[in-house]
Every structure is written in C-alpha cells, then in structure tokens.
Design an enzyme around this catalytic site. Structure first.
Site, PDB file in Angstrom:
ATOM      1  CD  GLU A  54      73.457   4.022 -18.012  1.00 11.69           C
ATOM      2  OE1 GLU A  54      74.103   4.903 -17.325  1.00 11.69           O
ATOM      3  OE2 GLU A  54      72.860   4.611 -19.126  1.00 11.69           O
TER       4      GLU A  54
ATOM      5  CG  ASP B 104      80.350   4.315 -25.628  1.00  8.86           C
ATOM      6  OD1 ASP B 104      80.670   4.806 -26.655  1.00  8.86           O
ATOM      7  OD2 ASP B 104      80.149   4.664 -24.338  1.00  8.86           O
TER       8      ASP B 104
ATOM      9  CG  ASP C  54      73.792   8.922 -14.732  1.00 10.32           C
ATOM     10  OD1 ASP C  54      74.865   9.316 -15.373  1.00 10.32           O
ATOM     11  OD2 ASP C  54      72.880   7.865 -15.085  1.00 10.32           O
TER      12      ASP C  54
ATOM     13  CG  HIS D  30      76.865   7.727 -17.683  1.00  9.12           C
ATOM     14  ND1 HIS D  30      75.430   8.401 -17.651  1.00  9.12           N
ATOM     15  CD2 HIS D  30      77.095   7.371 -19.252  1.00  9.12           C
ATOM     16  CE1 HIS D  30      75.812   9.122 -18.753  1.00  9.12           C
ATOM     17  NE2 HIS D  30      76.557   7.939 -19.795  1.00  9.12           N
TER      18      HIS D  30
END
EC number: 3.5.99.6
Length: 268
Positions: A148, A72, A141, A143
């Site tokens: 996400e 990314d 979380d 990800h």
C-alpha cells in the site's frame, strides 16, 4: 521502463499472455532447470489467464516445468474460501493448465507463525535463483500486490494492514460488504518484486490513470509504489488506452513511436 499501449483490455490481456508464453518458450524449461514465474490475482490478470489457458490447450505453451509464486494472500480465511487467492488461482488458471500442483507456491494466510511463513517464502524464491518474470497489476492508488502507499521500496514478504480504500475496492468480491473483507494480508515486498529479472505490469481502466501517470511521468515515491519500477532494469507496463488519459500527449506519442514494432507479439 517500457510502456506498451493498446486500445482495449482484451488487447492488453492477449499481449501479456503472449509475452509470458514467449519468455517461457525461449527459456525452454526442464525439470532440472524450471522457469520461475511470479503471478498476481485480482481483476487485471483474468484476461491474461484466459489467453494463457487457450495457448496451453492449443499446445503453444506448457507449464509442466514452470514453478509459480503468487504475490499475496489474505490472512484469516480458509484456502477453500471462494474469495481466497488460493481459490482464485485454481478457479481462474491452475485447474485449466498442465501445471504440477507441487510447483505452485501461494502464501498461507493461516500459518501458525505468519512471520516465519513470510521468511520461508523469501528463502524458497531464492533457492530457485529468484523469479525470472513477475507479472502484476496495480490498484487506483498505485499499489502492487498489497504494498500500500507508504510501503518501503526495499520491503520483503511480510504482514500488511490493508488501507480502507483497498478494503472498499475488494468488497466487490465479498457481496459488497466491507465488513467481510479481511483487514490484513501476507504480501511479497517491493524489494521482492524488484529482485525479479523482469517485471510485467497490467494496467487498465480510467480509475488507474492517475497511478499510471505517477508510474511514468512523476518521480520515485513510496506513496505510489508502482513508481519503483522506474529503477528496474527490465520493467514493462502494458496499458489500455483508458488508463493513459492523464498522461501527456507527448508521452503517449513517444512510447507509441518507439514500441510500434512490438504491438503485435503473436506466437509463431
């Protein structure tokens, strides 16, 4: 899915580095037949990168015939910005090893046509026959990369809006100021990662314990994108003890029992 549990972050960093090095060495890459490696940024892989640098310095691994694709990059900050993922990779890894600059692939968050940039990235990965080993980390979380919660589990490289939780978490790299953190990024998709021949995920710290529980003990759920690895035929999670505290005792004992012979993977 395999789960390797080691006592500390230092232990899992060494294990991950040795695993990457072993895969490359076993493949014996050449210029005509390179090894294709997917790489992450963030705090999780820093220890692995340090270990790989040492292995490279000690001539136990070479990256001359390795082609890399990063997961990314932020949209809207220059490549030479100190917190861009281009800068991260060069500062923490690439400038310390014998990799060729032309073999490094990182998404361009300042491309004039971001959609085309994502499409071309996917095409380039496919042109090399796909990624052989994709290394990653996860957020609290669950990800992976910037996929996400709620991301499609078949998603490809695309533009992604970051959640407020991710922006707050990443503000530690931007002088603690959430207003300085980019709000959008380019990221490979879950489908992109799942297409890889093998996936290795590094998980460390108490704050990742809930995510690890969803990865190992709960069902596949797009709200916990790490859970998609349950569907991968060759996925490994290497975790420190702190990240296992929400797993059932029986789960930990099971994986410790079946993986005991693999705890020491030092290069010969």
């Amino acid at each position: 899915m395999r789960l390797i549990i080691r006592p500390t972050y230092e232990d899992i960093s060494k294990w991950a580095a040795n695993h990457v090095a072993q895969k490359i060495n076993e493949f014996s890459p050449t210029k005509e037949n390179p090894f294709i490696l997917g790489l992450p940024t963030g705090s999780s892989p820093i220890g692995m990168y340090k270990n790989l640098i040492e292995l490279n310095k000690n001539k136990k691994i070479s990256f001359q015939n390795v082609i890399t694709f990063n997961m990314d990059e932020y949209i809207g900050i220059e490549e030479n910005h100190p917190e861009s993922y281009h800068s991260f990779m060069w500062n923490n890894f690439f400038s310390h090893i014998d990799i060729k600059k032309e073999n490094i692939n990182i998404l361009n968050g300042n491309a004039s046509n971001l959609k085309k940039e994502c499409e071309e990235y996917e095409k380039k990965i496919k042109s090399f026959g796909g990624i052989m080993l994709f290394v990653g980390g996860i957020g609290p979380d669950g990800h992976i990369a910037f996929n996400e919660p709620g991301s499609s589990l078949t998603s490809r490289t695309r533009i992604k809006t970051l959640t407020q939780d991710t922006i707050i978490a990443n503000s530690r790299f931007f002088e603690g100021d959430v207003n300085k953190v980019p709000k959008n990024a380019l990221t490979v998709g879950i489908g992109t990662i799942m297409d890889s021949q093998e996936v290795l995920i590094i998980v460390n710290g108490h704050n990742k314990a809930r995510a690890l529980k969803h990865a190992i003990e709960k069902g596949v759920n797009h709200m916990w994108t790490i859970s998609a690895l349950q569907l991968h035929k060759n996925a490994i999670i290497v975790s420190d003890k702190n990240a296992t505290y929400e797993l059932k005792v029986g789960t930990v004992e099971y994986f410790n029992d079946i993986e005991r012979k693999n705890f020491n993977n030092d290069l010969k």
